[in-house]
Motif scaffolding. Structure first.
Motif, PDB file in Angstrom:
ATOM      1  N   GLY A 128       8.648  15.688  69.216  1.00 55.03           N
ATOM      2  CA  GLY A 128       7.893  15.068  70.638  1.00 55.03           C
ATOM      3  C   GLY A 128       7.702  16.068  71.683  1.00 55.03           C
ATOM      4  O   GLY A 128       6.673  16.318  72.359  1.00 55.03           O
ATOM      5  N   SER A 129       8.880  16.797  71.932  1.00 55.66           N
ATOM      6  CA  SER A 129       8.860  17.769  73.051  1.00 55.66           C
ATOM      7  C   SER A 129       7.832  18.962  72.911  1.00 55.66           C
ATOM      8  O   SER A 129       7.311  19.541  73.761  1.00 55.66           O
ATOM      9  CB  SER A 129      10.265  18.358  73.262  1.00 55.66           C
ATOM     10  N   ALA A 130       8.066  19.567  71.632  1.00 54.87           N
ATOM     11  CA  ALA A 130       7.204  20.559  70.981  1.00 54.87           C
ATOM     12  C   ALA A 130       5.657  20.207  71.077  1.00 54.87           C
ATOM     13  O   ALA A 130       4.959  21.198  71.611  1.00 54.87           O
ATOM     14  CB  ALA A 130       7.622  21.018  69.809  1.00 54.87           C
ATOM     15  N   GLY A 186      11.703  11.845  86.217  1.00 54.87           N
ATOM     16  CA  GLY A 186      11.989  13.226  85.635  1.00 54.87           C
ATOM     17  C   GLY A 186      11.258  13.623  84.729  1.00 54.87           C
ATOM     18  O   GLY A 186      10.865  14.903  84.737  1.00 54.87           O
ATOM     19  N   LEU A 187      11.031  12.899  83.681  1.00 57.99           N
ATOM     20  CA  LEU A 187      10.318  13.366  82.413  1.00 57.99           C
ATOM     21  C   LEU A 187       8.805  13.597  82.847  1.00 57.99           C
ATOM     22  O   LEU A 187       8.242  14.604  82.506  1.00 57.99           O
ATOM     23  CB  LEU A 187      10.248  12.443  81.501  1.00 57.99           C
ATOM     24  N   LEU A 188       8.446  12.871  83.858  1.00 59.95           N
ATOM     25  CA  LEU A 188       6.975  12.876  84.536  1.00 59.95           C
ATOM     26  C   LEU A 188       6.911  14.346  85.011  1.00 59.95           C
ATOM     27  O   LEU A 188       5.973  15.292  85.002  1.00 59.95           O
ATOM     28  CB  LEU A 188       6.504  11.679  85.217  1.00 59.95           C
ATOM     29  N   VAL A 189       7.839  14.602  86.154  1.00 59.57           N
ATOM     30  CA  VAL A 189       8.076  15.798  86.770  1.00 59.57           C
ATOM     31  C   VAL A 189       7.815  16.894  86.088  1.00 59.57           C
ATOM     32  O   VAL A 189       7.268  17.878  86.389  1.00 59.57           O
ATOM     33  CB  VAL A 189       9.273  15.804  87.978  1.00 59.57           C
ATOM     34  N   PHE A 190       8.790  17.139  84.902  1.00 57.85           N
ATOM     35  CA  PHE A 190       8.810  18.386  84.347  1.00 57.85           C
ATOM     36  C   PHE A 190       7.689  18.778  83.266  1.00 57.85           C
ATOM     37  O   PHE A 190       7.359  19.653  82.975  1.00 57.85           O
ATOM     38  CB  PHE A 190      10.299  18.214  83.383  1.00 57.85           C
ATOM     39  N   VAL A 191       6.987  17.398  82.781  1.00 61.19           N
ATOM     40  CA  VAL A 191       5.680  17.550  82.121  1.00 61.19           C
ATOM     41  C   VAL A 191       4.883  18.040  82.991  1.00 61.19           C
ATOM     42  O   VAL A 191       4.040  18.809  82.578  1.00 61.19           O
ATOM     43  CB  VAL A 191       5.243  16.087  81.501  1.00 61.19           C
ATOM     44  N   GLY A 192       4.697  17.808  84.170  1.00 57.44           N
ATOM     45  CA  GLY A 192       3.838  18.424  85.243  1.00 57.44           C
ATOM     46  C   GLY A 192       4.090  19.746  85.249  1.00 57.44           C
ATOM     47  O   GLY A 192       3.265  20.617  85.640  1.00 57.44           O
ATOM     48  N   TYR A 193       5.552  20.182  85.550  1.00 59.56           N
ATOM     49  CA  TYR A 193       5.833  21.639  85.763  1.00 59.56           C
ATOM     50  C   TYR A 193       5.309  22.495  84.440  1.00 59.56           C
ATOM     51  O   TYR A 193       5.193  23.781  84.642  1.00 59.56           O
ATOM     52  CB  TYR A 193       7.305  21.787  85.769  1.00 59.56           C
ATOM     53  N   MET A 194       5.293  21.904  83.258  1.00 55.02           N
ATOM     54  CA  MET A 194       4.858  22.568  82.097  1.00 55.02           C
ATOM     55  C   MET A 194       3.481  23.114  82.403  1.00 55.02           C
ATOM     56  O   MET A 194       3.089  24.444  82.031  1.00 55.02           O
ATOM     57  CB  MET A 194       4.791  21.769  81.041  1.00 55.02           C
ATOM     58  N   VAL A 195       2.389  22.208  82.893  1.00 56.50           N
ATOM     59  CA  VAL A 195       1.228  22.674  83.272  1.00 56.50           C
ATOM     60  C   VAL A 195       1.194  23.706  84.413  1.00 56.50           C
ATOM     61  O   VAL A 195       0.542  24.556  84.184  1.00 56.50           O
ATOM     62  CB  VAL A 195       0.380  21.271  83.737  1.00 56.50           C
ATOM     63  N   VAL A 224      13.535  22.291  77.969  1.00 54.33           N
ATOM     64  CA  VAL A 224      14.836  22.024  77.883  1.00 54.33           C
ATOM     65  C   VAL A 224      14.938  20.514  78.667  1.00 54.33           C
ATOM     66  O   VAL A 224      15.379  19.357  78.219  1.00 54.33           O
ATOM     67  CB  VAL A 224      16.065  22.778  78.141  1.00 54.33           C
ATOM     68  N   ALA A 225      14.535  20.626  79.754  1.00 55.16           N
ATOM     69  CA  ALA A 225      14.467  19.462  80.506  1.00 55.16           C
ATOM     70  C   ALA A 225      13.696  18.259  79.825  1.00 55.16           C
ATOM     71  O   ALA A 225      14.072  17.163  79.974  1.00 55.16           O
ATOM     72  CB  ALA A 225      13.851  19.549  82.153  1.00 55.16           C
ATOM     73  N   VAL A 226      12.420  18.441  79.617  1.00 52.33           N
ATOM     74  CA  VAL A 226      11.655  17.543  78.744  1.00 52.33           C
ATOM     75  C   VAL A 226      12.501  16.861  77.392  1.00 52.33           C
ATOM     76  O   VAL A 226      12.689  15.759  77.332  1.00 52.33           O
ATOM     77  CB  VAL A 226      10.395  18.094  78.628  1.00 52.33           C
ATOM     78  N   PHE A 227      12.862  17.902  76.854  1.00 54.25           N
ATOM     79  CA  PHE A 227      13.726  17.502  75.439  1.00 54.25           C
ATOM     80  C   PHE A 227      14.832  16.738  75.847  1.00 54.25           C
ATOM     81  O   PHE A 227      15.077  15.688  75.201  1.00 54.25           O
ATOM     82  CB  PHE A 227      14.059  18.779  74.657  1.00 54.25           C
ATOM     83  N   VAL A 228      15.718  16.984  76.863  1.00 56.20           N
ATOM     84  CA  VAL A 228      16.941  16.115  77.015  1.00 56.20           C
ATOM     85  C   VAL A 228      16.488  14.907  77.470  1.00 56.20           C
ATOM     86  O   VAL A 228      17.089  13.743  76.986  1.00 56.20           O
ATOM     87  CB  VAL A 228      17.742  16.915  78.196  1.00 56.20           C
ATOM     88  N   ARG A 229      15.473  14.679  78.167  1.00 59.78           N
ATOM     89  CA  ARG A 229      14.936  13.136  78.797  1.00 59.78           C
ATOM     90  C   ARG A 229      14.452  12.614  77.929  1.00 59.78           C
ATOM     91  O   ARG A 229      14.567  11.203  77.656  1.00 59.78           O
ATOM     92  CB  ARG A 229      13.969  13.407  80.074  1.00 59.78           C
ATOM     93  N   ILE A 230      13.662  13.124  76.879  1.00 63.60           N
ATOM     94  CA  ILE A 230      12.980  12.397  75.747  1.00 63.60           C
ATOM     95  C   ILE A 230      14.065  11.700  74.547  1.00 63.60           C
ATOM     96  O   ILE A 230      14.218  10.799  74.217  1.00 63.60           O
ATOM     97  CB  ILE A 230      12.044  13.338  74.957  1.00 63.60           C
TER      98      ILE A 230
END
Length: 250
Positions: A128-130, A186-195, A224-230
């Motif tokens: 899912g993270s990938a 936090g998941l939403l924030v780091f997904v935004g950071y990906m972009v 890693v931040a997204v993976f940990v939260r998922i």
């Protein structure tokens, strides 16, 4: 939250307008061959860092090494990398791999918990993270240059909110509602950071910043931040379902 909602609405609207067709391909062609080569180096380094992180997690499962010391080792390796001149390429790549191993060992207890509970959760969280990383990175590449960079300030504010919430919870005690908010926000924030980070890397490369090691480190921390939260979300949901089943049996 309205700002984040508008971000994803604008992204979906843009996707519907372009339909991943000729307009999107034109945007992709705006990336010069030099920048494309740079991105290949970045993503190759990222893949190597993820493998190194998996090795670190495995080492924790074998020898229980993850904890405060590995977290300090990870931070130390990152600061050492950032303070090392770009021309010392081999040393910086080694430091990136060291930071990844330490990071993998640091999240090793969480991974070990997932393996003991249900290994399929770990696989699902990584896949899912990938997928999320691939989709949002592609969206950033196919979008117009600098289109999402304005979100950087908003995401930094969100990160500050998470920091102060965590700080307050550690002092005054937290609640399940606050923990859940920290997790999903936090998941939403780091997904935004990906972009944002992907577009920032592309923009810096267009201006001559071809430091692929530092850029790979940026994307590695996002992943890693997204993976940990998922993973935590999936473990929490699976645990709640298991508790409900036990209550029904009793």
């Amino acid at each position: 939250m309205d700002a984040f909602t508008s971000f994803f609405d604008s992204q979906s609207a843009s996707a519907s307008r372009n339909s991943w067709g000729s307009d999107s391909l034109k945007n992709f062609r705006q990336i010069s061959p030099i920048v494309q080569t740079h991105l290949k180096q970045v993503y190759l380094s990222l893949c190597c860092a993820l493998i190194a992180s998996a090795v670190g997690a495995y080492l924790h499962i074998l020898w229980n090494i993850g904890g405060l010391l590995t977290s300090i080792g990870c931070m130390g390796s990152i600061f050492w990398l950032l303070s090392t001149p770009p021309y010392e390429e081999q040393k910086r790549v080694s430091l990136l791999m060291a930071a990844a191993v330490f990071e993998g060992a640091s999240i090793g207890p969480l991974i070990e918990l997932a393996v003991n509970f249900d290994p399929s959760i770990l696989v699902s969280a990584f896949v899912g993270s990938a997928i999320a990383f691939g989709c949002f990175s592609a969206a950033a590449m196919l979008a117009k240059r600098r289109e999402y960079l304005y979100l950087g300030g908003l995401l930094s504010s969100g990160l500050s909110i998470l920091f102060w919430l965590h700080f307050a919870s550690s002092i005054f005690g937290g609640s399940a509602a606050i923990f859940k908010f920290e997790l999903y926000f936090g998941l939403l924030v780091f997904v935004g950071y990906m972009v944002v980070d992907t577009q920032d890397i592309i923009e810096k490369a267009h201006h001559g910043d071809l430091d692929y090691v530092k850029h790979a480190l940026t994307l590695f921390t996002d992943f890693v931040a997204v993976f940990v939260r998922i993973l935590i979300i999936m473990l929490k949901n699976a645990s709640e379902k298991e508790d409900k089943k036990k209550k029904r049996r009793n």
